[in-house]
Design a protein around this motif. Structure first.
Motif, PDB file in Angstrom:
ATOM      1  N   PRO A   4      45.236  27.712  37.338  1.00  0.00           N
ATOM      2  CA  PRO A   4      44.703  28.078  38.683  1.00  0.00           C
ATOM      3  C   PRO A   4      44.823  29.260  39.112  1.00  0.00           C
ATOM      4  N   LEU A   5      43.612  29.649  40.055  1.00  0.00           N
ATOM      5  CA  LEU A   5      43.825  31.309  40.578  1.00  0.00           C
ATOM      6  C   LEU A   5      43.442  30.895  42.029  1.00  0.00           C
ATOM      7  N   HIS A   6      44.533  31.512  42.730  1.00  0.00           N
ATOM      8  CA  HIS A   6      44.431  31.496  44.082  1.00  0.00           C
ATOM      9  C   HIS A   6      44.407  32.809  44.553  1.00  0.00           C
ATOM     10  N   LEU A   7      42.813  33.068  45.074  1.00  0.00           N
ATOM     11  CA  LEU A   7      42.412  34.362  45.499  1.00  0.00           C
ATOM     12  C   LEU A   7      42.737  34.706  46.815  1.00  0.00           C
ATOM     13  N   SER A   8      43.030  35.859  46.979  1.00  0.00           N
ATOM     14  CA  SER A   8      43.328  36.584  48.558  1.00  0.00           C
ATOM     15  C   SER A   8      42.294  37.632  48.747  1.00  0.00           C
ATOM     16  N   ALA A   9      41.318  37.323  49.282  1.00  0.00           N
ATOM     17  CA  ALA A   9      40.128  38.424  49.423  1.00  0.00           C
ATOM     18  C   ALA A   9      39.594  38.176  50.785  1.00  0.00           C
ATOM     19  N   ASN A  10      39.636  39.354  51.586  1.00  0.00           N
ATOM     20  CA  ASN A  10      39.202  39.205  53.132  1.00  0.00           C
ATOM     21  C   ASN A  10      37.527  39.085  53.142  1.00  0.00           C
ATOM     22  N   ARG A  11      36.979  39.437  51.861  1.00  0.00           N
ATOM     23  CA  ARG A  11      35.605  39.247  51.916  1.00  0.00           C
ATOM     24  C   ARG A  11      35.299  38.615  50.523  1.00  0.00           C
ATOM     25  N   ALA A  12      34.255  37.847  50.426  1.00  0.00           N
ATOM     26  CA  ALA A  12      33.878  37.258  48.915  1.00  0.00           C
ATOM     27  C   ALA A  12      33.566  38.270  48.228  1.00  0.00           C
ATOM     28  N   ALA A  13      32.975  39.287  48.460  1.00  0.00           N
ATOM     29  CA  ALA A  13      32.636  40.511  47.348  1.00  0.00           C
ATOM     30  C   ALA A  13      34.179  40.938  46.560  1.00  0.00           C
ATOM     31  N   GLU A  14      35.094  40.929  47.216  1.00  0.00           N
ATOM     32  CA  GLU A  14      36.249  41.311  46.735  1.00  0.00           C
ATOM     33  C   GLU A  14      36.969  40.463  45.573  1.00  0.00           C
ATOM     34  N   MET A  15      36.227  39.164  45.544  1.00  0.00           N
ATOM     35  CA  MET A  15      36.801  38.151  44.643  1.00  0.00           C
ATOM     36  C   MET A  15      36.444  38.753  42.818  1.00  0.00           C
ATOM     37  N   GLY A  16      35.245  39.054  42.936  1.00  0.00           N
ATOM     38  CA  GLY A  16      34.875  39.344  41.426  1.00  0.00           C
ATOM     39  C   GLY A  16      35.762  40.452  40.563  1.00  0.00           C
ATOM     40  N   PRO A  17      36.248  41.384  41.144  1.00  0.00           N
ATOM     41  CA  PRO A  17      36.963  42.274  40.802  1.00  0.00           C
ATOM     42  C   PRO A  17      38.492  41.546  40.257  1.00  0.00           C
ATOM     43  N   GLN A  18      38.903  40.792  41.395  1.00  0.00           N
ATOM     44  CA  GLN A  18      40.071  40.153  40.927  1.00  0.00           C
ATOM     45  C   GLN A  18      39.937  39.235  39.662  1.00  0.00           C
TER      46      GLN A  18
END
Length: 123
Positions: A4-18
């Motif tokens: 599992p990966l629980h992402l914490s991003a204020n905007r969707a665009a921030e998810m890719g680099p994570q």
């Protein structure tokens, strides 16, 4: 299987680099073939606050996130995606946006994000 990966991003665009960073760490540690599950993906539909995007903004971020995840699913070896909550809980919640993160209101009225979710899920 997968992890599992629980992402914490204020905007969707921030998810890719994570996701790229996690995949690089996994590869460096001999775990490049493990598939990922994106878990607890969401933004709130309230008007103000961190991770709160309003009704239209919640739908917009869902669309952006699902588009990016669909397009990168092979490169990132994605197994699946889980939206945090089907309905708003209508009360105090565990995080500052969780109470409005549902695709339906607490009274089970669909929000704009529900239509976007259904478009990606295939109806």
């Amino acid at each position: 299987g997968g992890g599992p990966l629980h992402l914490s991003a204020n905007r969707a665009a921030e998810m890719g680099p994570q996701i790229d960073g996690l995949r690089a760490t996994m590869k460096a540690n001999g775990d490049k073939s493990t598939r990922l599950w994106i878990t607890e993906l969401s933004w709130g539909s309230a008007a103000k606050g961190p991770f709160q995007k309003g009704l239209r903004g919640q739908a917009r971020e869902l669309s952006r996130a699902f588009s990016m995840l669909r397009d990168g699913r092979n490169r990132w070896r994605l197994q699946g995606i889980h939206w945090y909550s089907l309905t708003d809980d209508g009360g105090p919640s565990a995080c500052n946006f969780c109470g409005s993160a549902g695709l339906f209101t607490a009274g089970f009225q669909p929000k704009p994000a529900w239509g976007r979710f259904m478009a990606f899920a295939g109806g």
